[in-house]
Design a protein around this motif. Structure first.
Motif, PDB file in Angstrom:
ATOM      1  N   UNK A  52       0.817  -1.210   0.000  1.00 20.02           N
ATOM      2  CA  UNK A  52       0.000   0.000   0.000  1.00 20.02           C
ATOM      3  C   UNK A  52       0.856   1.268   0.000  1.00 20.02           C
ATOM      4  N   UNK A  53       1.963   1.247   0.714  1.00 15.83           N
ATOM      5  CA  UNK A  53       2.823   2.427   0.826  1.00 15.83           C
ATOM      6  C   UNK A  53       3.612   2.690  -0.466  1.00 15.83           C
ATOM      7  N   UNK A  54       4.004   1.653  -1.157  1.00 17.34           N
ATOM      8  CA  UNK A  54       4.914   1.788  -2.300  1.00 17.34           C
ATOM      9  C   UNK A  54       4.220   1.670  -3.655  1.00 17.34           C
ATOM     10  N   UNK A  55       2.897   1.582  -3.665  1.00 21.36           N
ATOM     11  CA  UNK A  55       2.197   1.376  -4.937  1.00 21.36           C
ATOM     12  C   UNK A  55       1.338   2.580  -5.301  1.00 21.36           C
ATOM     13  N   UNK A  56       1.576   3.117  -6.488  1.00 21.06           N
ATOM     14  CA  UNK A  56       0.753   4.205  -7.019  1.00 21.06           C
ATOM     15  C   UNK A  56      -0.105   3.638  -8.134  1.00 21.06           C
ATOM     16  N   UNK A  57      -1.304   4.156  -8.274  1.00 16.21           N
ATOM     17  CA  UNK A  57      -2.207   3.687  -9.326  1.00 16.21           C
ATOM     18  C   UNK A  57      -2.456   4.814 -10.314  1.00 16.21           C
ATOM     19  N   UNK A  58      -2.358   4.478 -11.581  1.00 17.50           N
ATOM     20  CA  UNK A  58      -2.697   5.402 -12.668  1.00 17.50           C
ATOM     21  C   UNK A  58      -3.615   4.640 -13.605  1.00 17.50           C
ATOM     22  N   UNK A  59      -4.878   5.034 -13.569  1.00 10.33           N
ATOM     23  CA  UNK A  59      -5.863   4.285 -14.351  1.00 10.33           C
ATOM     24  C   UNK A  59      -6.005   2.891 -13.770  1.00 10.33           C
ATOM     25  N   UNK A  60      -5.881   1.883 -14.618  1.00  8.58           N
ATOM     26  CA  UNK A  60      -5.969   0.490 -14.181  1.00  8.58           C
ATOM     27  C   UNK A  60      -4.608  -0.115 -13.868  1.00  8.58           C
ATOM     28  N   UNK A  61      -3.565   0.682 -13.900  1.00  6.98           N
ATOM     29  CA  UNK A  61      -2.215   0.142 -13.738  1.00  6.98           C
ATOM     30  C   UNK A  61      -1.633   0.564 -12.398  1.00  6.98           C
ATOM     31  N   UNK A  62      -0.754  -0.261 -11.891  1.00  7.20           N
ATOM     32  CA  UNK A  62      -0.043   0.100 -10.668  1.00  7.20           C
ATOM     33  C   UNK A  62       1.418   0.363 -11.000  1.00  7.20           C
ATOM     34  N   UNK A  63       2.007   1.269 -10.246  1.00  7.00           N
ATOM     35  CA  UNK A  63       3.405   1.654 -10.464  1.00  7.00           C
ATOM     36  C   UNK A  63       4.134   1.619  -9.136  1.00  7.00           C
ATOM     37  N   UNK A  64       5.390   1.289  -9.190  1.00  8.47           N
ATOM     38  CA  UNK A  64       6.244   1.261  -8.008  1.00  8.47           C
ATOM     39  C   UNK A  64       6.709   2.692  -7.721  1.00  8.47           C
TER      40      UNK A  64
END
Length: 143
Positions: free
Chosen positions: A116-128
């Motif tokens: 939860x702390x290290x994951x960003x969401x953009x649209x349907x994708x997750x980014x580190x």
């Protein structure tokens, strides 16, 4: 067997060869044969289903044969496993298409956790987020 070629199975732990159908196939890539039914009419039947029912037995209600060898034109009944539609789809290419395999990943390619702390969401994708910070740092340094 006249319209088939025996080939080694691509899955190492399956000893029996694939019986690869050389005859007609449908749009999905499965071989079929025309079978005369009780009403006297001829209808196409998938040949792997016909082989299973002839050489092994009836396919249980609610199940469908899954090609363990992953070769759609193979009609060797010992390469077939009767399973539910859900199991068949999960074993096939669906995980790569539906994103199931991506959701199962717990770390990014650089080894940072997808938490939860290290994951960003953009649209349907997750980014580190750690990788995003490293990338931004490199871009600032370059500029």
């Amino acid at each position: 067997m006249a319209r088939s070629v025996e080939t080694p199975c691509p899955i190492p732990n399956i000893a029996l060869p694939c019986w690869v159908w050389q005859g007609a196939s449908n749009r999905g890539g499965y071989g079929f044969i025309n079978v005369k039914h009780a009403d006297g009419g001829w209808r196409p039947v998938l040949n792997h289903r016909a082989a299973y029912m002839t050489l092994v037995g009836p396919i249980p209600h609610g199940l469908e044969p899954d090609h363990l060898c992953r070769v759609r034109l193979c009609w060797n009944p010992w390469h077939l496993d009767p399973v539910t539609r859900l199991v068949n789809v999960r074993r096939g290419i669906a995980p790569s298409v539906s994103g199931t395999s991506m959701r199962a990943k717990t770390h990014c390619p650089q080894g940072h956790p997808y938490d939860e702390k290290n994951t960003a969401r953009r649209g349907n994708r997750r980014h580190c987020r750690a990788c995003d910070r490293d990338r931004a740092r490199r871009n600032r340094k370059r500029q």
